[in-house]
Design a protein around this motif. Structure first.
Motif, PDB file in Angstrom:
ATOM      1  N   PRO A   1    -104.971  41.177  76.851  1.00  0.00           N
ATOM      2  CA  PRO A   1    -104.761  40.349  77.936  1.00  0.00           C
ATOM      3  C   PRO A   1    -103.399  40.554  78.572  1.00  0.00           C
ATOM      4  O   PRO A   1    -102.373  40.659  77.845  1.00  0.00           O
ATOM      5  CB  PRO A   1    -104.883  38.924  77.490  1.00  0.00           C
ATOM      6  CG  PRO A   1    -105.509  39.055  76.273  1.00  0.00           C
ATOM      7  CD  PRO A   1    -105.095  40.407  75.663  1.00  0.00           C
ATOM      8  N   LEU A   2    -103.356  40.627  79.927  1.00  0.00           N
ATOM      9  CA  LEU A   2    -102.161  40.531  80.609  1.00  0.00           C
ATOM     10  C   LEU A   2    -101.688  39.276  81.065  1.00  0.00           C
ATOM     11  O   LEU A   2    -102.149  38.350  81.316  1.00  0.00           O
ATOM     12  CB  LEU A   2    -102.437  41.464  82.140  1.00  0.00           C
ATOM     13  CG  LEU A   2    -102.739  42.618  82.018  1.00  0.00           C
ATOM     14  CD1 LEU A   2    -103.213  43.147  83.606  1.00  0.00           C
ATOM     15  CD2 LEU A   2    -101.537  43.654  81.508  1.00  0.00           C
TER      16      LEU A   2
ATOM     17  N   GLU B   1    -100.618  30.351  73.560  1.00  0.00           N
ATOM     18  CA  GLU B   1    -100.280  29.203  72.685  1.00  0.00           C
ATOM     19  C   GLU B   1     -98.904  28.660  73.566  1.00  0.00           C
ATOM     20  O   GLU B   1     -99.009  27.430  73.441  1.00  0.00           O
ATOM     21  CB  GLU B   1     -99.812  29.503  71.322  1.00  0.00           C
ATOM     22  CG  GLU B   1    -100.993  29.993  70.482  1.00  0.00           C
ATOM     23  CD  GLU B   1    -100.806  30.338  69.030  1.00  0.00           C
ATOM     24  OE1 GLU B   1     -99.571  30.195  68.783  1.00  0.00           O
ATOM     25  OE2 GLU B   1    -101.646  31.115  68.307  1.00  0.00           O
ATOM     26  N   SER B   2     -98.212  29.387  74.400  1.00  0.00           N
ATOM     27  CA  SER B   2     -97.042  28.859  74.941  1.00  0.00           C
ATOM     28  C   SER B   2     -97.446  28.558  76.287  1.00  0.00           C
ATOM     29  O   SER B   2     -96.401  27.820  76.930  1.00  0.00           O
ATOM     30  CB  SER B   2     -95.945  30.025  74.923  1.00  0.00           C
ATOM     31  OG  SER B   2     -96.336  30.915  75.475  1.00  0.00           O
ATOM     32  N   GLY B   3     -98.575  28.456  76.595  1.00  0.00           N
ATOM     33  CA  GLY B   3     -99.028  28.084  77.932  1.00  0.00           C
ATOM     34  C   GLY B   3     -99.117  29.025  79.153  1.00  0.00           C
ATOM     35  O   GLY B   3     -99.284  28.864  80.324  1.00  0.00           O
ATOM     36  N   GLN B   4     -98.532  30.329  78.877  1.00  0.00           N
ATOM     37  CA  GLN B   4     -98.499  31.327  79.777  1.00  0.00           C
ATOM     38  C   GLN B   4    -100.033  31.693  80.296  1.00  0.00           C
ATOM     39  O   GLN B   4    -100.955  31.921  79.427  1.00  0.00           O
ATOM     40  CB  GLN B   4     -97.670  32.616  79.368  1.00  0.00           C
ATOM     41  CG  GLN B   4     -96.331  32.550  79.348  1.00  0.00           C
ATOM     42  CD  GLN B   4     -95.614  33.626  78.897  1.00  0.00           C
ATOM     43  OE1 GLN B   4     -95.853  34.409  78.299  1.00  0.00           O
ATOM     44  NE2 GLN B   4     -94.472  33.741  79.638  1.00  0.00           N
ATOM     45  N   ARG B   5    -100.185  32.176  81.553  1.00  0.00           N
ATOM     46  CA  ARG B   5    -101.397  32.522  81.888  1.00  0.00           C
ATOM     47  C   ARG B   5    -101.720  34.029  81.343  1.00  0.00           C
ATOM     48  O   ARG B   5    -100.706  34.699  81.339  1.00  0.00           O
ATOM     49  CB  ARG B   5    -101.349  32.719  83.528  1.00  0.00           C
ATOM     50  CG  ARG B   5    -101.263  31.424  84.395  1.00  0.00           C
ATOM     51  CD  ARG B   5    -100.982  31.732  85.839  1.00  0.00           C
ATOM     52  NE  ARG B   5    -100.946  30.750  86.432  1.00  0.00           N
ATOM     53  CZ  ARG B   5     -99.845  29.887  86.766  1.00  0.00           C
ATOM     54  NH1 ARG B   5     -98.713  30.182  86.129  1.00  0.00           N
ATOM     55  NH2 ARG B   5     -99.737  28.777  87.369  1.00  0.00           N
ATOM     56  N   LEU B   6    -103.101  34.121  81.160  1.00  0.00           N
ATOM     57  CA  LEU B   6    -103.454  35.445  80.394  1.00  0.00           C
ATOM     58  C   LEU B   6    -104.517  35.818  81.414  1.00  0.00           C
ATOM     59  O   LEU B   6    -105.449  35.060  81.695  1.00  0.00           O
ATOM     60  CB  LEU B   6    -103.992  35.376  79.116  1.00  0.00           C
ATOM     61  CG  LEU B   6    -102.672  34.895  77.900  1.00  0.00           C
ATOM     62  CD1 LEU B   6    -103.447  34.661  76.556  1.00  0.00           C
ATOM     63  CD2 LEU B   6    -101.615  35.753  77.973  1.00  0.00           C
TER      64      LEU B   6
ATOM     65  N   ALA C   1    -108.260  42.085  86.254  1.00  0.00           N
ATOM     66  CA  ALA C   1    -107.510  41.267  87.095  1.00  0.00           C
ATOM     67  C   ALA C   1    -106.515  42.274  88.004  1.00  0.00           C
ATOM     68  O   ALA C   1    -106.448  41.498  89.254  1.00  0.00           O
ATOM     69  CB  ALA C   1    -106.478  40.398  86.458  1.00  0.00           C
ATOM     70  N   ALA C   2    -106.032  43.243  87.614  1.00  0.00           N
ATOM     71  CA  ALA C   2    -105.144  44.110  88.545  1.00  0.00           C
ATOM     72  C   ALA C   2    -106.088  44.540  89.681  1.00  0.00           C
ATOM     73  O   ALA C   2    -105.592  44.650  90.875  1.00  0.00           O
ATOM     74  CB  ALA C   2    -104.296  45.125  87.801  1.00  0.00           C
TER      75      ALA C   2
END
Length: 147
Positions: A12-13, A45-50, A55-56
């Motif tokens: 995942p990006l 886990e840290s809440g960053q979007r994946l 998607a690109a």
């Protein structure tokens, strides 16, 4: 004997990597999210979007569509078709048909302009006291769309 190939799992990006890969700013990706044009597949886990592996491509499609004159509402409708979110409704079918006609009209305009420019290049600059062929090519009344 060669071992069977295993499918490569796409990593995942994160939003920053997606921005770099698709050539847009982070704020653009967040804007697309607010407009529901782009959705993260998950959060870390840290809440960053994946984001998923495609998607690109989706982001570049949105940007290129805008460059070609599509509104974000129209882009959303096209994405709804390509995402296969149900059977296309009559409204979506009408939109698609109208957009194809608009594209055809734009192609006709671009062809007329191309002919005018190549003529101008071959014949030289516009003589004084005449309408320049480039202006005449796009300044003519609009043609009715083909039925």
């Amino acid at each position: 004997m060669a071992s069977p190939r295993r499918p490569v799992e796409a990593v995942p990006l994160r939003i920053g990597a997606l921005a770099r890969e698709s050539g847009v700013k982070l704020s653009t990706l967040r804007f697309y999210e607010r407009r529901k044009l782009l959705l993260p597949m998950d959060r870390s886990e840290s809440g960053q979007r994946l984001y998923g592996p495609d998607a690109a491509i989706r982001v570049r499609f949105i940007r290129r569509s805008q460059e070609l004159g599509f509104t974000l509402k129209e882009v959303s409708a096209v994405l709804a078709l390509t995402d296969r979110r149900g059977t296309p409704t009559r409204d979506v079918a009408r939109f698609a048909e109208a957009k194809v006609q608009a594209i055809d009209a734009r192609i006709d305009d671009l062809r007329r302009m191309r002919r005018a420019i190549t003529t101008l290049m071959a014949e030289g600059f516009c003589p004084p006291d005449t309408v320049c062929p480039i202006q005449a090519s796009l300044g003519a009344p609009k043609r009715k769309p083909r039925a």
